[in-house]
Design a protein around this motif. Structure first.
Motif, PDB file in Angstrom:
ATOM      1  N   ASP A 207      -1.014  11.735 -11.312  1.00 20.25           N
ATOM      2  CA  ASP A 207      -1.132  10.430 -12.016  1.00 20.25           C
ATOM      3  C   ASP A 207       0.392  10.590 -13.316  1.00 20.25           C
ATOM      4  OD1 ASP A 207      -4.299  10.415 -11.321  1.00 20.25           O
ATOM      5  OD2 ASP A 207      -4.717  10.994 -12.799  1.00 20.25           O
ATOM      6  N   ALA A 208       0.377  11.536 -13.486  1.00 22.71           N
ATOM      7  CA  ALA A 208       1.649  11.362 -14.625  1.00 22.71           C
ATOM      8  C   ALA A 208       2.911  10.505 -13.564  1.00 22.71           C
ATOM      9  CB  ALA A 208       2.183  11.999 -15.057  1.00 22.71           C
ATOM     10  N   ALA A 209       3.623  11.278 -12.357  1.00 21.29           N
ATOM     11  CA  ALA A 209       4.478  10.957 -11.534  1.00 21.29           C
ATOM     12  C   ALA A 209       4.007   9.118 -10.879  1.00 21.29           C
ATOM     13  CB  ALA A 209       4.664  11.689  -9.902  1.00 21.29           C
ATOM     14  N   ALA A 210       3.006   9.112 -10.217  1.00 23.24           N
ATOM     15  CA  ALA A 210       2.505   8.120 -10.453  1.00 23.24           C
ATOM     16  C   ALA A 210       2.595   6.739 -11.276  1.00 23.24           C
ATOM     17  CB  ALA A 210       1.455   7.443  -9.653  1.00 23.24           C
ATOM     18  N   THR A 211       2.204   6.864 -12.684  1.00 20.11           N
ATOM     19  CA  THR A 211       2.926   6.176 -13.752  1.00 20.11           C
ATOM     20  C   THR A 211       4.348   5.264 -14.017  1.00 20.11           C
ATOM     21  OG1 THR A 211       0.739   6.819 -14.515  1.00 20.11           O
ATOM     22  CG2 THR A 211       1.895   5.624 -15.961  1.00 20.11           C
ATOM     23  N   THR A 212       5.072   6.795 -14.392  1.00 16.63           N
ATOM     24  CA  THR A 212       6.199   6.445 -14.202  1.00 16.63           C
ATOM     25  C   THR A 212       7.204   6.123 -13.171  1.00 16.63           C
ATOM     26  OG1 THR A 212       6.140   8.561 -15.622  1.00 16.63           O
ATOM     27  CG2 THR A 212       7.849   7.981 -15.306  1.00 16.63           C
TER      28      THR A 212
ATOM     29  N   SER B 144       6.676   4.819  -6.470  1.00 19.20           N
ATOM     30  CA  SER B 144       8.087   4.719  -5.611  1.00 19.20           C
ATOM     31  C   SER B 144       7.502   6.540  -4.664  1.00 19.20           C
ATOM     32  CB  SER B 144       9.150   4.791  -5.060  1.00 19.20           C
ATOM     33  OG  SER B 144      10.100   5.603  -6.379  1.00 19.20           O
ATOM     34  N   GLN B 145       8.196   7.194  -5.948  1.00 14.58           N
ATOM     35  CA  GLN B 145       7.413   8.914  -5.472  1.00 14.58           C
ATOM     36  C   GLN B 145       6.636   9.112  -4.700  1.00 14.58           C
ATOM     37  OE1 GLN B 145       9.255  12.144  -8.465  1.00 14.58           O
ATOM     38  NE2 GLN B 145       8.318  10.423  -9.721  1.00 14.58           N
ATOM     39  N   ILE B 146       5.482   8.838  -5.033  1.00 16.73           N
ATOM     40  CA  ILE B 146       4.142   8.623  -4.066  1.00 16.73           C
ATOM     41  C   ILE B 146       3.962   8.001  -2.651  1.00 16.73           C
ATOM     42  CG2 ILE B 146       1.506   8.588  -4.259  1.00 16.73           C
ATOM     43  CD1 ILE B 146       3.416  10.974  -6.704  1.00 16.73           C
ATOM     44  N   LEU B 147       4.631   6.546  -3.388  1.00 24.62           N
ATOM     45  CA  LEU B 147       4.949   5.925  -1.314  1.00 24.62           C
ATOM     46  C   LEU B 147       5.327   6.672  -0.677  1.00 24.62           C
ATOM     47  CD1 LEU B 147       5.298   2.270  -3.077  1.00 24.62           C
ATOM     48  CD2 LEU B 147       2.951   3.666  -2.124  1.00 24.62           C
ATOM     49  N   ASN B 148       6.584   7.205  -1.045  1.00 26.47           N
ATOM     50  CA  ASN B 148       7.577   7.915  -0.414  1.00 26.47           C
ATOM     51  C   ASN B 148       7.232   9.126  -0.221  1.00 26.47           C
ATOM     52  OD1 ASN B 148       9.249   8.432   2.069  1.00 26.47           O
ATOM     53  ND2 ASN B 148      11.111   7.843   0.297  1.00 26.47           N
ATOM     54  N   GLN B 149       6.373   9.699   0.704  1.00 24.05           N
ATOM     55  CA  GLN B 149       5.954  11.886   0.517  1.00 24.05           C
ATOM     56  C   GLN B 149       7.196  12.411   1.417  1.00 24.05           C
ATOM     57  OE1 GLN B 149       2.306  12.907  -0.863  1.00 24.05           O
ATOM     58  NE2 GLN B 149       1.938  11.046  -1.726  1.00 24.05           N
ATOM     59  N   ASP B 150       7.970  12.751   1.107  1.00 25.61           N
ATOM     60  CA  ASP B 150       8.594  13.303   2.345  1.00 25.61           C
ATOM     61  C   ASP B 150       8.342  14.731   2.663  1.00 25.61           C
ATOM     62  OD1 ASP B 150      10.085  13.636   0.037  1.00 25.61           O
ATOM     63  OD2 ASP B 150      12.969  13.065   0.534  1.00 25.61           O
ATOM     64  N   TRP B 151       8.047  15.059   1.066  1.00 22.87           N
ATOM     65  CA  TRP B 151       7.410  16.431   1.786  1.00 22.87           C
ATOM     66  C   TRP B 151       6.475  16.809   2.286  1.00 22.87           C
ATOM     67  CZ3 TRP B 151       6.668  13.826  -3.066  1.00 22.87           C
ATOM     68  CH2 TRP B 151       5.575  13.259  -3.416  1.00 22.87           C
TER      69      TRP B 151
ATOM     70  N   SER C  55      -2.316   8.338  -0.215  1.00 23.53           N
ATOM     71  CA  SER C  55      -1.200   9.470  -1.028  1.00 23.53           C
ATOM     72  C   SER C  55      -2.007  10.583  -1.324  1.00 23.53           C
ATOM     73  CB  SER C  55      -0.354   8.782  -1.840  1.00 23.53           C
ATOM     74  OG  SER C  55       0.049   7.104  -1.388  1.00 23.53           O
ATOM     75  N   ASP C  56      -3.289  10.768  -0.947  1.00 22.13           N
ATOM     76  CA  ASP C  56      -3.075  12.240  -1.310  1.00 22.13           C
ATOM     77  C   ASP C  56      -4.167  13.025  -0.801  1.00 22.13           C
ATOM     78  OD1 ASP C  56      -2.312  14.633  -2.897  1.00 22.13           O
ATOM     79  OD2 ASP C  56      -4.294  14.965  -3.241  1.00 22.13           O
TER      80      ASP C  56
ATOM     81  N   VAL D 228      -5.480   1.922  -8.270  1.00 22.38           N
ATOM     82  CA  VAL D 228      -6.132   2.351  -7.019  1.00 22.38           C
ATOM     83  C   VAL D 228      -5.917   3.707  -6.895  1.00 22.38           C
ATOM     84  CG1 VAL D 228      -7.208   2.244  -4.388  1.00 22.38           C
ATOM     85  CG2 VAL D 228      -6.819  -0.170  -5.942  1.00 22.38           C
ATOM     86  N   PHE D 229      -4.439   4.319  -7.139  1.00 28.40           N
ATOM     87  CA  PHE D 229      -4.563   5.517  -7.145  1.00 28.40           C
ATOM     88  C   PHE D 229      -4.987   6.567  -8.047  1.00 28.40           C
ATOM     89  CE2 PHE D 229      -1.247   9.288  -7.986  1.00 28.40           C
ATOM     90  CZ  PHE D 229      -1.697   9.510  -6.659  1.00 28.40           C
ATOM     91  N   LEU D 230      -4.777   5.899  -9.194  1.00 28.83           N
ATOM     92  CA  LEU D 230      -5.129   6.831  -9.906  1.00 28.83           C
ATOM     93  C   LEU D 230      -6.267   7.323 -10.182  1.00 28.83           C
ATOM     94  CD1 LEU D 230      -3.353   5.200 -13.358  1.00 28.83           C
ATOM     95  CD2 LEU D 230      -2.829   7.548 -12.338  1.00 28.83           C
ATOM     96  N   TYR D 231      -7.988   5.488  -9.887  1.00 27.86           N
ATOM     97  CA  TYR D 231      -9.291   5.698  -9.375  1.00 27.86           C
ATOM     98  C   TYR D 231      -9.001   6.828  -8.576  1.00 27.86           C
ATOM     99  CZ  TYR D 231     -13.502   4.623  -9.616  1.00 27.86           C
ATOM    100  OH  TYR D 231     -15.094   4.332  -9.873  1.00 27.86           O
ATOM    101  N   ALA D 232      -8.702   6.601  -7.469  1.00 28.46           N
ATOM    102  CA  ALA D 232      -8.960   7.913  -6.342  1.00 28.46           C
ATOM    103  C   ALA D 232      -7.983   9.568  -6.535  1.00 28.46           C
ATOM    104  CB  ALA D 232      -7.766   7.572  -5.097  1.00 28.46           C
ATOM    105  N   ASN D 233      -7.414   9.935  -7.363  1.00 23.72           N
ATOM    106  CA  ASN D 233      -7.157  10.514  -8.338  1.00 23.72           C
ATOM    107  C   ASN D 233      -8.798  11.290  -8.921  1.00 23.72           C
ATOM    108  OD1 ASN D 233      -5.012  11.602  -6.593  1.00 23.72           O
ATOM    109  ND2 ASN D 233      -3.385  11.702  -8.101  1.00 23.72           N
ATOM    110  N   ARG D 234      -8.921  10.723  -9.611  1.00 22.05           N
ATOM    111  CA  ARG D 234      -9.829  10.735 -10.645  1.00 22.05           C
ATOM    112  C   ARG D 234     -11.166  11.442  -9.808  1.00 22.05           C
ATOM    113  NH1 ARG D 234      -8.211   6.163 -13.240  1.00 22.05           N
ATOM    114  NH2 ARG D 234     -10.354   4.931 -12.428  1.00 22.05           N
ATOM    115  N   LEU D 235     -11.468  10.313  -8.138  1.00 24.61           N
ATOM    116  CA  LEU D 235     -12.171  10.861  -7.618  1.00 24.61           C
ATOM    117  C   LEU D 235     -12.019  12.191  -6.698  1.00 24.61           C
ATOM    118  CD1 LEU D 235     -15.169   9.315  -6.075  1.00 24.61           C
ATOM    119  CD2 LEU D 235     -13.322   9.005  -4.272  1.00 24.61           C
ATOM    120  N   ARG D 236     -10.993  12.419  -6.448  1.00 27.73           N
ATOM    121  CA  ARG D 236     -10.810  13.812  -5.920  1.00 27.73           C
ATOM    122  C   ARG D 236     -11.554  15.331  -7.148  1.00 27.73           C
ATOM    123  NH1 ARG D 236      -6.787  10.894  -2.117  1.00 27.73           N
ATOM    124  NH2 ARG D 236      -5.451  10.136  -4.081  1.00 27.73           N
TER     125      ARG D 236
END
Length: 280
Positions: free
Chosen positions: A68-73, A76-83, A95-96, A210-218
């Motif tokens: 959540d913190a990474a997405a808020t900050t 682009s880190q969450i959109l491009n997950q090269d790991w 994204s997860d 939407v991502f934060l909501y999805a993470n709350r759901l997870r």
């Protein structure tokens, strides 16, 4: 123009790239928490087992808080997950890991134990683990079964709603950014960059929402499953989830799958293979 706009959108980056955090988090899961949990599963101390179950659960929760913190900050880190590798990417939803992975894993314990009970009517148990662990998922309570059905039905309602929000955001962004770029393509001032930059900003804000909501759901699905299960059931569930995620990074498995002619995933199905038919 678009390249410069997206570059400007990433100016405020996280002090520590999320990729580095994830590597450390994953190694801690693999080398610390899972071995501790497995040793306590084989032991005879309920207190120690409860402690390690909670530690591992909180390890997963801390991951989603950091995400959540990474997405808020810096989204682009969450959109491009090269790991992520080619085994993990088909399991991603916004994204997860798709929350249906959690419910399907819990459901597999229920169904496997039901099959074993039918095949072994004598009740004899063959296991090197304590009796409480071997019997943990056998004859589950009606309360647990009902709660699992409620969790699954809740997901089948919420997941399509979030999919629609993402689709609307992407569609609106494409409509606006193409029009704004085309109308300003020959201008010498910065109005085009400003317009396109606003389009990017609006899309990223909706994506993060939407991502934060999805993470709350997870997070809530994990909490709901563990809350409904006993300590022994939770231990086996978290052990299974950890082994599953670690297995997705097995080098030999990834290499074998990537070189298989049958390796193909249809991302257009919105992960419908995760959805059971338990909601009526």
């Amino acid at each position: 123009m678009l390249k410069s706009v997206f570059t400007r959108q990433k100016q405020h980056t996280s002090p520590r790239p999320f990729k580095e955090y994830y590597t450390e988090w994953f190694n801690t899961l693999k080398n610390n928490h899972l071995p501790l949990l497995r040793r306590s599963i084989s032991g005879d101390s309920l207190t120690l087992l409860s402690t390690h179950v909670e530690l591992l659960h909180q390890h997963f929760q801390s991951y989603y808080q950091a995400l959540d913190a990474a997405a808020t900050t810096d989204a682009s880190q969450i959109l491009n997950q090269d790991w992520r590798n080619s085994l993990e990417k088909p399991l991603l939803w916004i994204s997860d890991i798709h929350p249906f992975v959690f419910t399907n894993l819990a459901r597999s314990f229920l169904e496997d134990e039901e099959m074993e009970s039918d095949e072994n009517m004598s009740g004899s148990i063959s296991s090197d683990r304590p009796w409480q662990i071997s019997m943990a998922w056998r004859n589950p309570s009606e309360t647990l079964i009902t709660r699992m059905e409620q969790i699954e039905c809740g997901l089948k309602s919420i997941v399509p709603t979030l999919n629609e929000r993402i689709a609307r955001a992407e569609g609106g962004f494409l409509d606006r950014v193409v029009g704004d770029w085309f109308s300003c393509r020959d201008r010498s001032d910065n109005k085009g960059k400003v317009a396109v930059g606003n389009d990017v900003k609006a899309y990223m804000e909706e994506f993060v929402s939407v991502f934060l909501y999805a993470n709350r759901l997870r997070r809530s699905v994990l909490v709901d499953i563990i809350s409904a299960a006993s300590v022994y059931q939770s231990a086996l569930f978290l052990e299974g989830l950890s082994k599953f995620l670690i297995g997705l990074k097995d080098h030999d498995l990834v290499n074998s799958v990537e070189h298989s002619k049958s390796f193909c995933f249809d991302h257009g199905k919105d992960h419908k293979e995760f959805c059971g038919s338990r909601c009526h």
